[in-house]
Structure formats: structure tokens, C-alpha cells
Motif scaffolding. Structure first.
Motif, short mmCIF file in Angstrom:
data_model
loop_
_atom_site.label_atom_id
_atom_site.label_comp_id
_atom_site.label_asym_id
_atom_site.label_seq_id
_atom_site.Cartn_x
_atom_site.Cartn_y
_atom_site.Cartn_z
N ARG A 3 0.60 -1.30 0.14
CA ARG A 3 0.00 -0.10 0.24
C ARG A 3 1.22 1.27 0.25
O ARG A 3 0.67 2.00 -0.48
N GLU A 16 0.11 6.64 -6.85
CA GLU A 16 -1.26 7.49 -6.75
C GLU A 16 -0.55 8.66 -7.45
O GLU A 16 -1.27 9.09 -8.09
N ASN A 52 -8.07 11.71 -12.13
CA ASN A 52 -7.49 9.94 -11.16
C ASN A 52 -7.92 8.75 -12.26
O ASN A 52 -9.11 8.75 -12.66
N LYS A 101 -6.68 4.96 -10.67
CA LYS A 101 -6.98 4.51 -8.53
C LYS A 101 -6.91 3.36 -8.28
O LYS A 101 -6.91 2.69 -7.38
N THR A 105 -13.65 9.98 0.21
CA THR A 105 -13.22 9.65 -0.09
C THR A 105 -14.88 8.60 -1.49
O THR A 105 -15.83 8.52 -0.22
N ARG A 113 -12.29 -1.84 -1.82
CA ARG A 113 -11.56 -3.39 -0.87
C ARG A 113 -12.79 -4.10 -1.03
O ARG A 113 -12.01 -5.03 -0.16
N VAL A 131 -20.48 -3.86 -8.27
CA VAL A 131 -21.33 -2.26 -7.94
C VAL A 131 -19.71 -1.69 -7.80
O VAL A 131 -19.24 -1.55 -6.96
N THR A 154 -18.81 1.89 -7.62
CA THR A 154 -18.70 2.71 -6.52
C THR A 154 -18.59 4.01 -7.87
O THR A 154 -19.18 5.21 -7.17
N ASN A 155 -17.93 3.98 -8.61
CA ASN A 155 -17.41 5.18 -10.08
C ASN A 155 -18.75 5.64 -10.11
O ASN A 155 -19.07 6.88 -10.63
N LYS A 182 -21.22 6.73 -7.94
CA LYS A 182 -20.46 7.77 -7.22
C LYS A 182 -21.31 9.11 -8.13
O LYS A 182 -22.10 10.45 -7.89
N ARG A 183 -21.03 8.88 -9.68
CA ARG A 183 -21.44 9.46 -10.81
C ARG A 183 -23.19 9.85 -10.46
O ARG A 183 -23.84 11.56 -10.52
N ASP A 216 -11.76 -1.17 -14.47
CA ASP A 216 -10.68 -1.40 -13.64
C ASP A 216 -10.80 -3.16 -13.60
O ASP A 216 -10.16 -4.06 -13.72
N ASN A 217 -12.45 -3.89 -13.25
CA ASN A 217 -12.69 -4.99 -13.17
C ASN A 217 -11.62 -5.73 -14.54
O ASN A 217 -11.40 -6.87 -14.36
C1 LIG Z 1 -8.92 1.23 -2.04
C2 LIG Z 1 -8.90 2.67 -3.16
C3 LIG Z 1 -8.78 2.61 -4.77
C4 LIG Z 1 -9.33 3.50 -2.30
O1 LIG Z 1 -9.80 4.06 -3.39
P1 LIG Z 1 -11.68 5.09 -2.78
O2 LIG Z 1 -11.66 5.10 -1.79
O3 LIG Z 1 -11.83 5.76 -3.79
O4 LIG Z 1 -12.47 4.14 -2.64
P2 LIG Z 1 -12.91 3.48 -4.36
O5 LIG Z 1 -14.20 5.41 -4.46
O6 LIG Z 1 -14.32 2.54 -3.85
O7 LIG Z 1 -12.98 3.56 -5.30
C5 LIG Z 1 -11.43 3.87 -5.95
C6 LIG Z 1 -12.05 3.69 -7.18
O8 LIG Z 1 -11.88 2.19 -7.92
C7 LIG Z 1 -12.31 1.47 -8.63
N1 LIG Z 1 -13.95 0.43 -8.29
C8 LIG Z 1 -14.83 1.58 -8.19
N2 LIG Z 1 -15.74 0.52 -8.07
C9 LIG Z 1 -15.07 -1.02 -8.31
C10 LIG Z 1 -15.03 -1.99 -7.56
N3 LIG Z 1 -16.24 -2.63 -7.39
N4 LIG Z 1 -14.15 -3.13 -7.90
C11 LIG Z 1 -12.93 -2.58 -8.81
N5 LIG Z 1 -12.95 -1.15 -8.45
C12 LIG Z 1 -13.76 -0.65 -8.48
C13 LIG Z 1 -12.73 3.36 -9.86
O9 LIG Z 1 -12.26 3.50 -9.96
C14 LIG Z 1 -12.12 3.32 -11.68
O10 LIG Z 1 -12.61 5.05 -11.82
C15 LIG Z 1 -11.24 5.62 -11.64
C16 LIG Z 1 -12.46 7.38 -12.03
O11 LIG Z 1 -13.38 7.33 -11.78
P3 LIG Z 1 -12.67 9.51 -9.99
O12 LIG Z 1 -11.66 10.03 -10.23
O13 LIG Z 1 -13.58 8.46 -9.03
O14 LIG Z 1 -14.70 9.37 -10.39
P4 LIG Z 1 -14.73 10.37 -12.15
O15 LIG Z 1 -15.66 9.72 -12.16
O16 LIG Z 1 -13.66 10.87 -13.23
O17 LIG Z 1 -14.98 11.99 -11.10
P5 LIG Z 1 -14.23 13.53 -11.76
O18 LIG Z 1 -12.60 13.31 -11.71
O19 LIG Z 1 -15.10 13.75 -12.60
O20 LIG Z 1 -15.37 14.17 -10.35
C17 LIG Z 1 -10.74 5.31 -11.58
O21 LIG Z 1 -9.80 5.74 -10.80
C18 LIG Z 1 -10.69 3.91 -11.94
O22 LIG Z 1 -10.19 3.03 -12.17
C19 LIG Z 1 -12.90 3.65 -8.40
O23 LIG Z 1 -12.40 5.24 -8.73
C20 LIG Z 1 -6.87 2.88 -3.04
O24 LIG Z 1 -6.90 3.94 -3.68
C21 LIG Z 1 -6.75 3.10 -1.73
O25 LIG Z 1 -6.67 2.60 -0.78
N6 LIG Z 1 -6.26 4.26 -1.68
C22 LIG Z 1 -5.22 4.64 -0.52
C23 LIG Z 1 -3.85 4.57 -0.80
C24 LIG Z 1 -3.63 3.22 -1.70
O26 LIG Z 1 -3.16 1.91 -0.84
N7 LIG Z 1 -3.38 3.11 -2.83
C25 LIG Z 1 -2.76 1.64 -3.13
C26 LIG Z 1 -3.42 -0.02 -2.32
S1 LIG Z 1 -2.78 -1.64 -2.84
#
Ligand SMILES: CC(C)(COP(=O)(O)OP(=O)(O)OC[C@H]1O[C@@H](n2cnc3c(N)ncnc32)[C@H](O[C@H]2O[C@H](COP(=O)(O)OP(=O)(O)OP(=O)(O)O)[C@@H](O)[C@H]2O)[C@@H]1O)[C@@H](O)C(=O)NCCC(=O)NCCS
Ligand SMILES: Nc1ncnc2[nH]cnc12
Length: 465
Positions: A261, A268, A279, A282, A336, A351, A392, A394-395, A398-399, A450-451
Motif C-alpha cells: 500500500r 497514485e 484520477n 486509482k 473519498t 475494497r 457494484v 462505486t464510480n 458516485k456519478r 478496472d475489473n
Molecule cells: C482502495 C482505494 C481504491 C481507495 O479508493 P476510494 O476510497 O476512492 O475507493 P472507491 O471509490 O471505492 O474506489 C476507487 C476506485 O476504484 C474503482 N472501482 C470502483 N468500484 C470498483 C469495483 N467494484 N471493483 C473494482 N474497482 C472499482 C474506481 O476507479 C475507476 O474510476 C476512477 C475514475 O474516477 P474518479 O476520479 O473516482 O471519478 P470520476 O468519475 O472521474 O469523477 P470526476 O473526476 O469526474 O469527479 C478511476 O480511478 C478508475 O480506476 C474507483 O474510483 C485505493 O485507492 C486506496 O486504498 N488508496 C489509498 C492509497 C493506497 O493504499 N493505494 C494503493 C493500494 S494497493
């Protein structure tokens, strides 16, 4: 995985006709091969659906294991009827000792993950009663739902068909994951597969709401070039993720995950530097980082099955959801998207996926992609929309501002496949229409993307794309 998907129901008459056909076929084989033991191999599936594409796959893999159990015997005849609507089945004529053959088939039934779904009958001149499972020291066949005596459960109608289907899906899902092995690979091969996955995903089109070379989708702040820059910025992180995991010598894999991490946080930041703060990846940094780490750790000695890879991932992330989401109310910075949705809807998002071993990727998307047909673009479009049917995201939530959007996402996926998916112009036209709607409604399925990235990464490593 739903092995009953695309299966057709058959009526009782067809089942009875098939039973009669099988009996006659066996009698003819006994006459044709009087010194051989006739082995009948079919599935034992309750309910009206006896066959489907995934049931046929499960049968074929199981058949391979059965023949492995019988390899000490000479097989003088074999014939299989995989396309029977009453279910895939087949016959062998085997030269050998009746008891030894019976023991070999029982060992499959007892040891293989999928053994309990098979019905293997042994026929020869001797009276079979002397060769019942009990007479050979084995307990009667057990129910694949509750592990009690199967005959009792069937006679008393103890279980619902739905519970039977759930149990069969679980058995087949675990079994199929054990058939997919990621062989030991070099660091360079694994990192290149990760880079390939990132670039394949963003190149795929037409994707609803997502960035591709033709459209920026519902993202005003990124283009395909942003994703290329982002991808290139992650290569070092992938190498680091491999290195710390391949050399990890501890017993507690959560320690390996915590080290990862820290690398991920830096990645990141590097991504943001390459994208001017946007982003892009991420989620992919998180998911691919965990997959690379688990594979590097799991293939230190040799190959690792997808089933075992999941066990490594769940050990790495055993504390993840609780750790990340505890005391959110105390957090000073803005929550977030994932944190907000956990707080508001108790949705664990990416997660939760990781902590469960990425079931959407491992149980559904990867087997789906490996079986898909057509061009790379077609196969990936179908896999993206298959993921959309269950995720599910979350992106997207959110939108859209509510998890209710997931109902629409499932419907869009179902309609796409009803139209023939990527194989038909209607399916492609539908995707283009969806993209227009996503842009108008400012929707994006970044988590679904991402999946897909994770799925392409694993498929690449097993030579499936
Ligand atoms: C665990 C983290 C990913 C924490 O991130 P966060 O708390 O933000 O958690 P989520 O929002 O739940 O997820 C983050 C991104 O993961 C993608 N995602 C969402 N749901 C799923 C799912 N069910 N399976 C897999 N992946 C999923 C998604 O990422 C994609 O969308 C992002 C683009 O969008 P974003 O900027 O958020 O939104 P926009 O629509 O572009 O909004 P505007 O910019 O227009 O406002 C892009 O990232 C794609 O990848 C979710 O967004 C992890 O990041 C974390 O723990 N971070 C802390 C540091 C760390 O430990 N990092 C390394 C860990 S190994
Ligand atoms: N192609 C894409 N467009 C928008 N968000 C994404 N997240 C991952 N891939 C993406």
C-alpha cells in the motif's frame, strides 16, 4: 458463475426417453464387449435444466479427471454425447478387474471437487449389488447441499431447487477456478501483462461513458492520451510490487499488503503527476497491485491456480475493509467516493471485492473471457458488459448519486447480450447509443473498466488473450 445460464428446460418425457435410450445403449455395449466393464458417465443435475454451455464445460473437465483415474485400465471403446439436451453423457468399455474399476470411479466421486455432480454407473456380468459403495467400505452418496445421505434428501424433498442450483454453482465455480493455472513467470512477463491490460482497456471501443481513442465518454478531464501517460507512469510500481512480494518471507500476508500500500500511495501520486491531477487508474493501481503481489508470491516455486490465488489475496486483505472504514466519522479530510458510500450505503466497493478475492474477476469475468470468441475488441466488449451485469461500481454510483443505478446497469447489460453482444451490428449500435446516454447523464463505469483491466491481465498470463 451461473452454470444454468443459457440452459434450456426439458420435460419429464425427454428424461424418461433418455433413460430408456441409455439402458439400451449399455445392453448393446455389453453384447459387443462381453469381457469389458461398461462405464456410463453422466451428470446428476436436479431440475428441468440438464445442459448448458458451462455444464458441458464442467462435464468435459470432469471427464478428463475420470479418465485420469482409469488410466491404469485399457479403454477399448468410448463414445460421448455432449450435445444431448438431457445432459452431456458418455460410455466407456474398460478391460480390468470390476472391483478395481469401481474403486477408481469412486475415488473420483470422493476426491474431485466436481465428483459429487457426476453419476458413474459400472456394469458387468457380475451382480453389481456385490459392488455397492457400502460393500467397498464407502458411505452412500452424500447430498451436495447438506452432506447428508443423498437418497434421503431426494426422497423427502428436503431442499428447494434454488438451493440445489446455488450448491451446484458453487461446486462448479471452485472446480473451474482450479482448472486455470498461472504458471511461474518472470517479473518482466508479469509487468508487461499489467501494462498490456491498461492499454488494451483504454483502446477498447465503443465503451459506454468511458474514455477510448474515439470518445472521451463522460470524462471532460481525460483523453486516451491521459491514460497512456498514466499507464506508463505505473510501470515502476508494478516492478516494485512484484519485487517486494516475490521476496516476502513472512507468514502474515497483511504485512506484505501494508508494504504494497505504501508503494501504491506513491504510485497514485506519480499517476497524478503524469495526468495533471486526474484520477485515471486509482482503482487499477489498487487491484493490479494486489494481483501482481499475490502472483509474485504464489508462483515463487511453481504455478498457482486461480482458486489458490484468491486464497492468497484474501489473506493479504483480511483486515482491509475494517481497517479502512473504521472511524470514518473522525476523518478530517473529505471522504473519498468509496468511504462515503460505505458510510451511507455500507457498500464496501473495490475494497470489498479485494477482501473477497476479486470474485467478479476470478469466478465470472476470467472464465467468460477465456471462452469468448471474435476479435480482441469483440471479446473485450463482451467481457466488459458481462462484468457490468454483476458489479457494484462505486464510480458509477458516485456519478449517479444512488446505488439504484445498478439496476439500470444490469438491464443495459442484459439488453446488450439479447441483441447479440459484440457479434451483431445491433449489439454494437446499442453500445454506441448507451455511450450517448452515459455522456448525457454524466455516467461512467470506471470500476467496471478496472475489473476488465484485472481480467485482461490474468487472461494474458494464462495465454488466453
Ligand atoms: C482502495 C482505494 C481504491 C481507495 O479508493 P476510494 O476510497 O476512492 O475507493 P472507491 O471509490 O471505492 O474506489 C476507487 C476506485 O476504484 C474503482 N472501482 C470502483 N468500484 C470498483 C469495483 N467494484 N471493483 C473494482 N474497482 C472499482 C474506481 O476507479 C475507476 O474510476 C476512477 C475514475 O474516477 P474518479 O476520479 O473516482 O471519478 P470520476 O468519475 O472521474 O469523477 P470526476 O473526476 O469526474 O469527479 C478511476 O480511478 C478508475 O480506476 C474507483 O474510483 C485505493 O485507492 C486506496 O486504498 N488508496 C489509498 C492509497 C493506497 O493504499 N493505494 C494503493 C493500494 S494497493
Ligand atoms: N477507459 C476508462 N475511462 C474512464 N475511466 C476509466 N477507469 C479505467 N479505465 C477507464
Amino acid at each position: 458463475m451461473n452454470v444454468f445460464e443459457n440452459g434450456r428446460s426439458i420435460d419429464l418425457m425427454s428424461v424418461l426417453d433418455n433413460k430408456e435410450w441409455r439402458s439400451h445403449y449399455q445392453e448393446r455395449l455389453k453384447i459387443q464387449y462381453p469381457t469389458a466393464i461398461i462405464v456410463s458417465i453422466k451428470l446428476n443435475i436436479p431440475g428441468p435444466i440438464k445442459s448448458s454451455p458451462l455444464l458441458k464445460d464442467s462435464y468435459n473437465f470432469g471427464l478428463r479427471d475420470i479418465k485420469q483415474c482409469l488410466k491404469q485400465f485399457k479403454i477399448v471403446y468410448e463414445r460421448f454425447f455432449i450435445e444431448n439436451t438431457t445432459g452431456p453423457e458418455g460410455f466407456l468399455a474398460v478391460l480390468g478387474d470390476l472391483k478395481a474399476v469401481k474403486l477408481a470411479t469412486i475415488s473420483f466421486e470422493e476426491t474431485s471437487t466436481i465428483g459429487r455432480l457426476f453419476d458413474i454407473d459400472i456394469m458387468a456380468e457380475q451382480n453389481e449389488q456385490q459392488l455397492s459403495r457400502r460393500s467397498l467400505g464407502y458411505r452412500a452418496r452424500t447430498c451436495f447441499i447438506c452432506d447428508k445421505d443423498a437418497k434421503t434428501c431426494i426422497k423427502q424433498g428436503v431442499h428447494t431447487l434454488e438451493s440445489g442450483y446455488d450448491a451446484i454453482n458453487k461446486i462448479c465455480t471452485i472446480y473451474m477456478k482450479k482448472q486455470i493455472t498461472i504458471s511461474k513467470q518472470s517479473q518482466d512477463q508479469i509487468v508487461r501483462a499489467a501494462m498490456t491490460a491498461l492499454l488494451y482497456e483504454v483502446s477498447l471501443n465503443p465503451k459506454p461513458g468511458l474514455v477510448d481513442p474515439v470518445s472521451n465518454g463522460a470524462h471532460s478531464d481525460m483523453t486516451v492520451f491521459t491514460f497512456i501517460d498514466s499507464s506508463l507512469s505505473l510501470q515502476q510500481y508494478f516492478n516494485e510490487a512484484y519485487a517486494i512480494s516475490h521476496d516476502f518471507s513472512g507468514d502474515d500476508l497483511t504485512v506484505m499488503f501494508e508494504t504494497l500500500r505504501q508503494l501504491g500511495v506513491r504510485a497514485e501520486a506519480k499517476m497524478c503527476g503524469a495526468t495533471h491531477g486526474v484520477n485515471t487508474h486509482k482503482g487499477a493501481i489498487f487491484s493490479l497491485g494486489i494481483l501482481i503481489s499475490a502472483i509474485a508470491y504464489g508462483t515463487r516455486i511453481g504455478g498457482v491456480t486461480v482458486n489458490d490465488l484468491q486464497k492468497i489475496i484474501t489473506k493479504m486483505t483480511v483486515n482491509l475493509v475494517q481497517h479502512d472504514f473504521k472511524n470514518l466519522y473522525k476523518k478530517k479530510q473529505k471522504l473519498t467516493a468509496g468511504e462515503q458510500q460505505y458510510q451511507q450505503y455500507r457498500l464496501p466497493g473495490i475494497r470489498g471485492e479485494a477482501a473477497a478475492g476479486f470474485p467478479i474477476v476470478m469466478d465470472m469475468a476470467l472464465p467468460f473471457l477465456l471462452k469468448s470468441v471474435g476479435s480482441t475488441n469483440q471479446r473485450l466488449l463482451d467481457t466488459l458488459m458481462k462484468i457490468a451485469s454483476s458489479i457494484v461500481d462505486t464510480n458509477l454510483i458516485k456519478r449517479a448519486g444512488s446505488p439504484d443505478i445498478l439496476t439500470e446497469l444490469k438491464q443495459w447489460s442484459a439488453t446488450y447480450f439479447e441483441l447479440g453482444g459484440s457479434q451483431t451490428s445491433a449489439g454494437i449500435t446499442y453500445l454506441k447509443k448507451l455511450d450517448v446516454e452515459f455522456v448525457q447523464r454524466h455516467l461512467s463505469i470506471g470500476g467496471t473498466a478496472d475489473n476488465l483491466i484485472s481480467t485482461v491481465f490474468l487472461a494474458r498470463l494464462v495465454g488466453g488473450i
